[in-house]
Write an enzyme that holds these catalytic residues in place. Structure first.
Site, PDB file in Angstrom:
ATOM      1  N   SER A 105       4.316   0.254  13.965  1.00 32.51           N
ATOM      2  CA  SER A 105       3.186  -0.322  13.236  1.00 32.51           C
ATOM      3  C   SER A 105       3.007  -1.811  13.581  1.00 32.51           C
ATOM      4  CB  SER A 105       3.389  -0.100  11.739  1.00 32.51           C
ATOM      5  OG  SER A 105       2.208  -0.328  11.037  1.00 32.51           O
ATOM      6  N   ASP A 163      -5.065   8.596  12.556  1.00 37.45           N
ATOM      7  CA  ASP A 163      -4.471   7.434  11.890  1.00 37.45           C
ATOM      8  C   ASP A 163      -5.574   6.519  11.358  1.00 37.45           C
ATOM      9  OD1 ASP A 163      -3.020   5.178  11.117  1.00 37.45           O
ATOM     10  OD2 ASP A 163      -1.611   5.350  12.775  1.00 37.45           O
ATOM     11  N   HIS A 182       0.406   7.955   9.575  1.00 33.39           N
ATOM     12  CA  HIS A 182       0.925   6.690  10.070  1.00 33.39           C
ATOM     13  C   HIS A 182       2.413   6.510   9.745  1.00 33.39           C
ATOM     14  CE1 HIS A 182       0.598   2.513  11.358  1.00 33.39           C
ATOM     15  NE2 HIS A 182       1.314   2.204  10.303  1.00 33.39           N
TER      16      HIS A 182
END
Length: 677
Positions: free
Chosen positions: A534, A620, A666
């Site tokens: 991320s 996502d 995610h």
């Protein structure tokens, strides 16, 4: 007016269509690349999967889920079912209250459970791996539990009374509305609170003694709390303290006093992560909005809760961080971290004393268990590290001591050595590193090294147990965790020194950490890999551009690699609230130029890059797939351009591989997802 030209949407529509076609073309190309290359790793994948499953079965499969005790009743979840058992009875005699499959939610998992005060209702949130939004199911309990209500797109919920539920709705990753719904007599639902500022995210919390339900509105820098009196759940919420820029606060309650964790007042440099113990499979970025860095514990009367009445209860030493906080009827426990070591402080409200207890040196992570009854005499929690499976401990208020629970024997890894280092960054700041390696490993400079980094949102680098980390240690790998600025490892200033116009400091920290590891004989560049997920992809991707010779490989999961273009698109759901972390390039040219200076996508150039493996998710909502597709294409082209310019035959060309998964959300941290990754 007559003669006025009507603006044409044709150009805009054409641009959108072109962009969509390019996206589909890139996606199809990467899927083809993946299909061509993945069979190469089939045998290795099979071998690794078998080993990981063996470790999982050995250490964590039978650890069980948390138990919620209400009087004589114990509620727990296993394999998609919720059970009710008697506290003094064998759990084999438990009754099933709820089953995911029976209600047709076979592809979902239970995220959160809340039992009403009189145990007549149970609220459950279900979430699928392909969606950010959860569905709330309300069950009426009894001899034959039945579904009372289904509420879609719910984020958080709490019972204010036996038949009164408050909940927040989520749309496009935002929570800004709070509703109240009732289930007996005059059944109705009404809007209770609306947040008008797009930077703020609303969630709910119930104080430990169940006296108040709190409506918490948080941005990245500021918070505001409203109280709902659970004795009068239909009355309007009361404001605790109006939002003040830069001031976070979180509220607990005990005997008509509000206990307030806050950044207000003199800095003592510590941080609290207020997590929900019943949010399973939690990922850090998802809940970064509710992670705040607090400075001290204060109190104020419920009747006069403004900050002018806040009185200091407890302050910590500098660079001591509050990891978690739990309130009980006569005590509260502060879970603390100092110089990488974990300990807890127990504050007695009766004797006005503080007891400090050092925890095992191998421990890197806490996880509090649920304690629905605030009058309990014992606090349960688990300790773990990347290579040590969770082990259960209890603190007894009566005995004033720590008890190691031996209900299930979890073998502690004895052949793993833990080292804590400090690397000197470009501006002389000392940056902590935690290193794990096998005690039996010889010639560490020849061993492969896996470096981990995050450095954003004031969130600590995740150091919870993972089977694959233990497997690597057994195979002779070295694991290093770099606690760079931008994270929260050393308090509020540590985060502020690594966000917005200070983001490059995190990059300098990462470079210094890797260089120190190599200098001290922990591996060498040609045996070093870098891992990030991320927002950690920003620093990892930036280092890949500035210092590609420091690493041989990079592994990224759902990485944020196109900061500039993302922060320029205000139609994306998180852009406005993210401005407090990255800045606003649309209104600040200096900010735009600064982001350009480190943004991974913007700084790709022809040079010898390390090999790169990226996992991304087709749906996502947090990290746009288009940015990752364009990053991979540009990176691959730069690597090939560099190789073609070299006259030397057999010039090394890195593998740059993208696995776009159609399913999954995610950075899902479930065991199944972890195994696939």
């Amino acid at each position: 007016q007559e003669g006025t030209k009507v603006p044409s949407k044709r150009k805009q529509n054409t641009s959108t269509v072109t962009s969509d076609l390019l996206h589909k073309k890139l996606l199809k190309s990467e899927q083809g690349n993946w299909n061509d290359i993945s069979p190469t790793y089939k045998a290795m994948t099979k071998r690794i999967k078998e080993k990981l499953e063996e470790l999982h079965n050995m250490y964590t499969l039978n650890s069980g889920s948390p138990r919620m005790r209400f009087g004589e009743n114990v509620y727990f979840e296993e394999n998609g079912c919720i059970f009710l058992a008697k506290a003094d009875d064998d759990e084999g005699n438990a009754n099933i209250l709820f089953s995911i499959e029976d209600l047709g939610f076979s592809n979902a998992f239970i995220q959160r459970i809340r039992i009403s005060p009189d145990q007549s209702y149970m609220a459950i949130s279900l979430k699928s791996e392909n969606s950010e939004e959860a569905t709330c199911i309300i069950m009426k309990l009894g001899n034959f539990p039945v579904v009372e209500k289904v509420i879609p797109s719910v984020f958080s919920f709490e019972w204010a009374a036996n038949d009164v539920l408050y909940y927040t709705t989520q749309k496009n990753l935002k929570c800004q509305n709070v509703f109240m719904t009732t289930f007996t007599y005059q059944k109705h639902t009404k809007l209770v609170y609306t947040e008008q500022d797009a930077r703020f995210f609303v969630d709910l919390y119930c104080t430990k003694d169940k006296r108040f339900l709190t409506i918490n509105s948080n941005s990245k820098t500021t918070s505001e709390v409203w109280l709902v009196d659970c004795r009068h759940p239909f009355e309007s919420p009361a404001l605790v303290q109006a939002r003040t820029t830069g001031v976070f606060y979180h509220v607990e309650h005990r005997k008509e006093q509000l206990y307030i964790l806050t950044t207000y007042g003199e800095p003592a440099e510590y941080k609290a992560i207020l997590t929900d113990n019943y949010i399973h499979r939690i990922n850090l970025d998802t809940y970064c909005r509710v992670v705040h860095i607090f400075l001290q514990l204060m109190k104020a009367p419920v009747a006069s809760s403004g900050k002018e009445n806040w009185q200091l209860v407890y302050a910590l030493e500098k660079k001591t961080k509050l990891v978690d906080f739990e309130m009980f009827s006569d005590d509260c426990i502060l879970f603390l971290k100092n110089a990488g070591h974990l300990y807890l402080n127990v504050i007695s409200f009766v004797s006005h004393s503080v007891q400090s207890i050092q925890l095992p040196t191998w421990a890197c992570e806490f996880e509090l268990e649920s304690h629905p009854e605030h009058t309990t005499s014992t606090c349960y929690f688990q300790l773990s590290s990347p290579v040590h499976p969770p082990k259960r401990f209890a603190y007894s208020f009566k005995e004033n001591n720590l008890i190691e629970q031996a209900v299930q024997e979890v073998p502690i890894i004895t052949n793993c050595h833990t080292t804590r280092l400090l690397a000197k960054s470009k501006d002389e700041t000392l940056v902590p590193i935690t290193v794990f390696h096998n005690k039996n490993s010889k010639e560490l400079h020849r061993r492969p090294l896996l470096v981990h980094v995050y450095g954003a949102y004031g969130i600590d680098l995740n150091m919870s147990f993972k089977e694959e980390k233990l497997m690597l240690i057994e195979k002779g790998w070295i694991l290093a965790y770099c606690h760079v600025r931008g994270g929260g490892e050393q308090g509020l200033s540590w985060h502020r020194d690594g966000c917005q116009h200070n983001k490059l400091k995190g990059l300098h920290d990462l470079r210094a950490c890797i260089m120190l590891l190599h200098e001290l004989g922990f591996s060498q560049p040609k045996h070093t890999a870098l891992a990030a997920a991320s927002a950690g992809g920003v620093l990892a991707g930036a280092l890949c551009n500035t210092d590609p010779a420091l690493i041989r490989a990079m592994v990224l999961q759902a990485p944020f690699v196109d900061v500039l273009n993302t922060m320029m698109k205000t139609h994306l759901p998180l852009t406005i609230e993210e401005q407090e972390e990255w800045g606003n390039p649309l209104e600040d040219e200096k900010c735009m130029n600064y982001i350009k200076s480190y943004c991974p996508y913007q700084n790709i150039k022809p040079q010898c890059y390390p090999s790169v493996f990226i996992t991304a998710y087709e749906n996502d909502e947090r990290i746009p797939l288009t940015g990752i597709l364009q990053y991979v294409q540009k990176l691959r082209k730069a690597a090939l351009d560099h190789a073609s310019r070299k006259s030397k035959k057999g010039n090394w060309i890195p593998n740059i591989i993208l696995d776009v998964q159609a399913n999954g959300s995610h950075c899902d941290s479930s065991w199944e997802h972890s195994l696939n990754e």
